[in-house]
Scaffold this active site. Sequence first.
Site, PDB file in Angstrom:
ATOM      1  N   LYS A  27       0.914  -1.451   0.274  1.00 41.89           N
ATOM      2  CA  LYS A  27       0.116   0.033  -0.248  1.00 41.89           C
ATOM      3  C   LYS A  27       1.032   1.143   0.138  1.00 41.89           C
ATOM      4  O   LYS A  27       2.103   0.872   0.093  1.00 41.89           O
ATOM      5  CB  LYS A  27      -1.203  -0.285   1.451  1.00 41.89           C
TER       6      LYS A  27
ATOM      7  N   TYR B 223     -12.692  -1.475  -3.702  1.00 40.75           N
ATOM      8  CA  TYR B 223     -12.625  -2.012  -2.285  1.00 40.75           C
ATOM      9  C   TYR B 223     -14.006  -1.926  -2.081  1.00 40.75           C
ATOM     10  O   TYR B 223     -15.237  -1.683  -1.207  1.00 40.75           O
ATOM     11  CB  TYR B 223     -11.631  -1.114  -1.284  1.00 40.75           C
TER      12      TYR B 223
ATOM     13  N   ARG C   3       2.533  -6.473   9.598  1.00 36.63           N
ATOM     14  CA  ARG C   3       1.924  -5.557  10.274  1.00 36.63           C
ATOM     15  C   ARG C   3       2.406  -5.259  11.456  1.00 36.63           C
ATOM     16  O   ARG C   3       2.753  -3.870  11.980  1.00 36.63           O
ATOM     17  CB  ARG C   3      -0.254  -6.546  10.247  1.00 36.63           C
TER      18      ARG C   3
ATOM     19  N   ASN D  16      -1.952  -0.032   6.949  1.00 32.72           N
ATOM     20  CA  ASN D  16      -1.255  -1.138   7.601  1.00 32.72           C
ATOM     21  C   ASN D  16      -0.549  -2.164   6.329  1.00 32.72           C
ATOM     22  O   ASN D  16      -0.707  -3.387   6.432  1.00 32.72           O
ATOM     23  CB  ASN D  16      -2.159  -2.590   7.773  1.00 32.72           C
TER      24      ASN D  16
ATOM     25  N   THR E  85      -5.822  -7.515  10.576  1.00 31.32           N
ATOM     26  CA  THR E  85      -6.033  -5.861  10.182  1.00 31.32           C
ATOM     27  C   THR E  85      -5.111  -4.595  10.856  1.00 31.32           C
ATOM     28  O   THR E  85      -4.796  -3.984  10.421  1.00 31.32           O
ATOM     29  CB  THR E  85      -7.482  -5.838   9.929  1.00 31.32           C
TER      30      THR E  85
ATOM     31  N   ARG F  30      -2.142 -14.313   3.860  1.00 25.60           N
ATOM     32  CA  ARG F  30      -3.104 -13.655   5.528  1.00 25.60           C
ATOM     33  C   ARG F  30      -1.729 -14.011   6.436  1.00 25.60           C
ATOM     34  O   ARG F  30      -1.912 -13.068   7.493  1.00 25.60           O
ATOM     35  CB  ARG F  30      -4.565 -13.837   5.429  1.00 25.60           C
TER      36      ARG F  30
ATOM     37  N   GLU G  99      -9.812  -9.698  -7.304  1.00 31.29           N
ATOM     38  CA  GLU G  99      -8.977  -8.882  -7.720  1.00 31.29           C
ATOM     39  C   GLU G  99      -7.710  -9.168  -8.822  1.00 31.29           C
ATOM     40  O   GLU G  99      -7.563  -7.827  -8.666  1.00 31.29           O
ATOM     41  CB  GLU G  99      -8.304  -9.109  -5.897  1.00 31.29           C
TER      42      GLU G  99
ATOM     43  N   PHE H 299     -15.767   4.072   7.233  1.00 33.67           N
ATOM     44  CA  PHE H 299     -14.303   3.468   6.983  1.00 33.67           C
ATOM     45  C   PHE H 299     -14.119   3.662   5.102  1.00 33.67           C
ATOM     46  O   PHE H 299     -12.951   4.282   4.652  1.00 33.67           O
ATOM     47  CB  PHE H 299     -12.984   3.007   7.567  1.00 33.67           C
TER      48      PHE H 299
ATOM     49  N   HIS I 193      -1.979  -5.481   1.839  1.00 26.77           N
ATOM     50  CA  HIS I 193      -2.873  -6.402   1.046  1.00 26.77           C
ATOM     51  C   HIS I 193      -2.963  -7.438   0.701  1.00 26.77           C
ATOM     52  O   HIS I 193      -1.645  -8.006   0.227  1.00 26.77           O
ATOM     53  CB  HIS I 193      -3.964  -5.516  -0.238  1.00 26.77           C
TER      54      HIS I 193
HETATM   55  P1  DAT Z   1      -7.643  -6.466   5.215  1.00 33.02           P
HETATM   56  O1  DAT Z   1      -7.103  -5.937   4.530  1.00 33.02           O
HETATM   57  O2  DAT Z   1      -6.725  -7.244   6.693  1.00 33.02           O
HETATM   58  O3  DAT Z   1      -8.319  -8.082   4.027  1.00 33.02           O
HETATM   59  P2  DAT Z   1     -10.634  -5.903   5.680  1.00 33.02           P
HETATM   60  O4  DAT Z   1     -10.689  -6.536   4.232  1.00 33.02           O
HETATM   61  O5  DAT Z   1     -11.482  -6.017   7.141  1.00 33.02           O
HETATM   62  O6  DAT Z   1      -9.160  -5.935   6.679  1.00 33.02           O
HETATM   63  O7  DAT Z   1     -10.815  -4.077   5.290  1.00 33.02           O
HETATM   64  C1  DAT Z   1      -9.559  -3.603   4.324  1.00 33.02           C
HETATM   65  C2  DAT Z   1      -9.103  -2.410   4.874  1.00 33.02           C
HETATM   66  O8  DAT Z   1     -10.335  -1.340   5.708  1.00 33.02           O
HETATM   67  C3  DAT Z   1      -7.709  -2.716   6.135  1.00 33.02           C
HETATM   68  O9  DAT Z   1      -6.625  -3.450   5.269  1.00 33.02           O
HETATM   69  C4  DAT Z   1      -7.631  -1.581   6.596  1.00 33.02           C
HETATM   70  C5  DAT Z   1      -9.172  -0.505   6.218  1.00 33.02           C
HETATM   71  N1  DAT Z   1     -10.136  -0.851   7.687  1.00 33.02           N
HETATM   72  C6  DAT Z   1     -10.243  -2.274   7.650  1.00 33.02           C
HETATM   73  N2  DAT Z   1     -11.229  -1.897   8.746  1.00 33.02           N
HETATM   74  C7  DAT Z   1     -11.724  -0.075   9.201  1.00 33.02           C
HETATM   75  C8  DAT Z   1     -11.029   0.409  11.107  1.00 33.02           C
HETATM   76  N3  DAT Z   1     -12.397  -0.022  11.803  1.00 33.02           N
HETATM   77  N4  DAT Z   1     -11.176   1.622  10.920  1.00 33.02           N
HETATM   78  C9  DAT Z   1     -10.405   2.053   9.381  1.00 33.02           C
HETATM   79  N5  DAT Z   1     -10.240   1.282   8.487  1.00 33.02           N
HETATM   80  C10 DAT Z   1     -10.714  -0.236   8.736  1.00 33.02           C
HETATM   81 MG    MG Z   2      -9.641  -7.637   3.416  1.00 31.64          MG
END
Ligand code: DAT
Ligand code: MG
Length: 137
Positions: free
Chosen positions: A9, A49, A102, A112, A91, A85, A126, A57, A115
């Site tokens: 990222k 996304y 992370r 973080n 996350t 993962r 994706e 968010f 991805h």
């Molecule tokens: P991951 O990237 O571990 O698959 P995710 O798919 O739940 O996590 O969310 C996608 C991205 O969105 C994540 O990398 C960072 C952001 N994100 C997730 N939860 C969040 C939150 N509670 N507040 C802010 N950003 C968040």
């Molecule tokens: Mg995800």
Amino acid sequence: MEKTLSIVKPDGTRKNIIGEVIKRFEQRGLRITALKMLRLSQDEAKLFYIIHREKPFYESLTSFMSEGPIVVMVIEGEHAITMVREIMGATNPKEAAQGTIRSDFATSVEHNIVHGSDSKESAAYEIPFFFSSLDIF
Ligand code: DAT
Ligand code: MG
């Protein structure tokens, strides 16, 4: 063999840890079969996304994802989705296991570093988002 999509990222490219991220995948026996650097517009990040469109968010995530260059890659290996993962960590970096990307480099839930597709279905959306079948070795 399974394929997954990973992204370094904008915070990862800014911190100069593209190689560090790739090294951690390669050291676990995963292979990079496609790779490129690009910058997303916020609209493109929103499409990538789209699954999170209802989340509070969504705006800030997609603004962050479009603020600088990213490195996107296809990673192949046995159980590649789960392995990537695992190597990434949870996350939220505060919950990420020690020694994960992370845990070592992320500064917040949003910033973080990396991805990784979370399922075969996500990978199937994706990977073609960034790569044509001709780009993947
Ligand atoms: P991951 O990237 O571990 O698959 P995710 O798919 O739940 O996590 O969310 C996608 C991205 O969105 C994540 O990398 C960072 C952001 N994100 C997730 N939860 C969040 C939150 N509670 N507040 C802010 N950003 C968040
Ligand atoms: Mg995800």
